[in-house]
Design an enzyme around this catalytic site. Sequence first.
Site, short mmCIF file in Angstrom:
data_model
loop_
_atom_site.label_atom_id
_atom_site.label_comp_id
_atom_site.label_asym_id
_atom_site.label_seq_id
_atom_site.Cartn_x
_atom_site.Cartn_y
_atom_site.Cartn_z
N LYS A 1 31.97 66.19 50.86
CA LYS A 1 32.33 67.55 51.30
C LYS A 1 31.41 67.94 52.44
O LYS A 1 30.20 67.68 52.38
CB LYS A 1 32.18 68.52 50.12
CG LYS A 1 32.64 69.95 50.42
CD LYS A 1 32.53 70.86 49.20
CE LYS A 1 33.07 72.26 49.49
NZ LYS A 1 33.02 73.15 48.31
N SER B 1 37.32 75.79 47.19
CA SER B 1 37.04 75.42 48.56
C SER B 1 36.95 73.91 48.79
O SER B 1 37.01 73.47 49.93
CB SER B 1 35.71 76.04 48.99
OG SER B 1 34.64 75.51 48.22
N SER C 1 35.31 76.25 42.78
CA SER C 1 35.73 75.37 43.88
C SER C 1 35.75 73.88 43.58
O SER C 1 36.20 73.11 44.42
CB SER C 1 34.85 75.60 45.10
OG SER C 1 35.25 76.74 45.77
#
Length: 515
Positions: A78, A181, A205
């Site tokens: 990420k 997210s 998330s």
Amino acid sequence: MTDLTTFTLAEARDALRARTISATELTQAHVEAVAKARALNAFLLETPERALADAARSDDRLARGEAGPLEGIPLGIKDLFCTAGVRTTAGSRILGEFTPPYESTVTAQLWRDGAVMLGKLNNDEFAMGSSNETSAFGPVVSPWRRAHPSVDARPPHAGSDEVGRVAFAAYDDTKLVPGGSSGGSAAAVAARLCLGATATDTGGSIRQPAAFTGTVGIKPTYGRCSRWGTVAFASSLDQAGPIARTVRDCAILLGSMSGFDPKDSTSVDRAVPDFEAAVSRGVKGLRIGIPKEYRLPGTPDEIAALWDQGAAWLREAGAEIVEVSLPHTRYALPAYYIVAPAEASSNLARYDGVRYGIRVPGRDVASQYEATRAEGFGREVKRRIMIGTYVLSAGYYDAYYVRAQRIRTLIKRDFEEAYAAGIDAILTPATPSSAFAIGEKASADPVEMYLNDVFTVTVNMAGLPGIAVPAGLDSRGLPLGLQLIGRPFDEETLFAAGAAIEAAAGRTVLPDAWW
Ligand code: GLN
């Protein structure tokens, strides 16, 4: 030839150790899959040369019998994790071409254990969002498509390995969100672009995008993974964790990501258990709580039914199912949307155009700050900064921030009481709906998007571990997940109970590549 992208992480690890495949060929297959999947916009940066160099090093170590726990395993990272010498954006324009001179602790531990880096994954800007639509680099497209409403896409026999086979008999081509997210992480894992991915969870998330994409995601206990070198959103809530295709794969990854780090003052000095061993522990004798306050009006019948099904599966596997009460649940979401923006407004004050990223010149220092922040931050980030600044301001601090902190304590106490009464873990739905279309919720009322987190934020407010496990498909053929919430530092029970749900539900068949 077998398609090397269909291996689970555990299968790939075992094949690498048995030397039936090489890290180089496994990595090459994933590098090619990533390059073919650009329509999904899951990767913000592909690092194929680095990946192949990592793989060559792994093949050497495997040949010498010196393999680390993740030797030769291709992962996506990420873009909230700082990676030394590799651009890190946090999904924001404000960081520009920021290339950290240091490595986050979590990713450093993955490389220490032999993992291979495929690249950096898209996410909501500064991890603020539930759909990956706030990324400055465009939304991630889910690899899932939903069946036309006239088709009942529910699999004929949930519980077999057929789950999902009929889902794409008649899909419409509306583009769906992967959740957020950590949308890039979830989409890349579901699309078989990597064997696992790092993610972060401040209010849901990791778990919400896992639930939307038929993957597994665990947010560990606050303090289990170091936050050092991870771009901060709301420091008292942020935790790193993995997304992968099976419970076992998540357990393997979390083992490498966890551990005490003196560089993070909230990191907890506790031994990291053998998470993988816990996967096959079973649930006999466990007491699983069903919190009645999570039966929210307006929850689709399919989700309520799946929740009951999950409880039945655990009971059949030997657990005891007990109703519990978490009376302050209804205040969690509003309190979260005070605490998280408050901390965000403080954390994001550092982006002033002086030290990092872009700089938009002004007449003087103050106007330079203003111009840089106006240009660099997106709408959602600005909204959070304004809410956060407001609730921390002198006149409103007591009315909002202090009260939200009090509610946080009450939420934590609700869980403590349930656990003190002998509950080992709590079962809830992971999300109030399946994945929605890109654009469907983004424009109108931001609160509509915030409601996605209704089942997940309590866990961050209380600092507890939570896992999302795929449990079935809805009538449009889209994945639905169940969440298990554990005692502090008892991720092992979540892996054991998560594996029981996974075994009963059957592995979700992932979508065929259309991208
Ligand atoms: N959707 C929540 C938010 O927007 C949670 C995000 C997260 O966990 N990073 O704040």
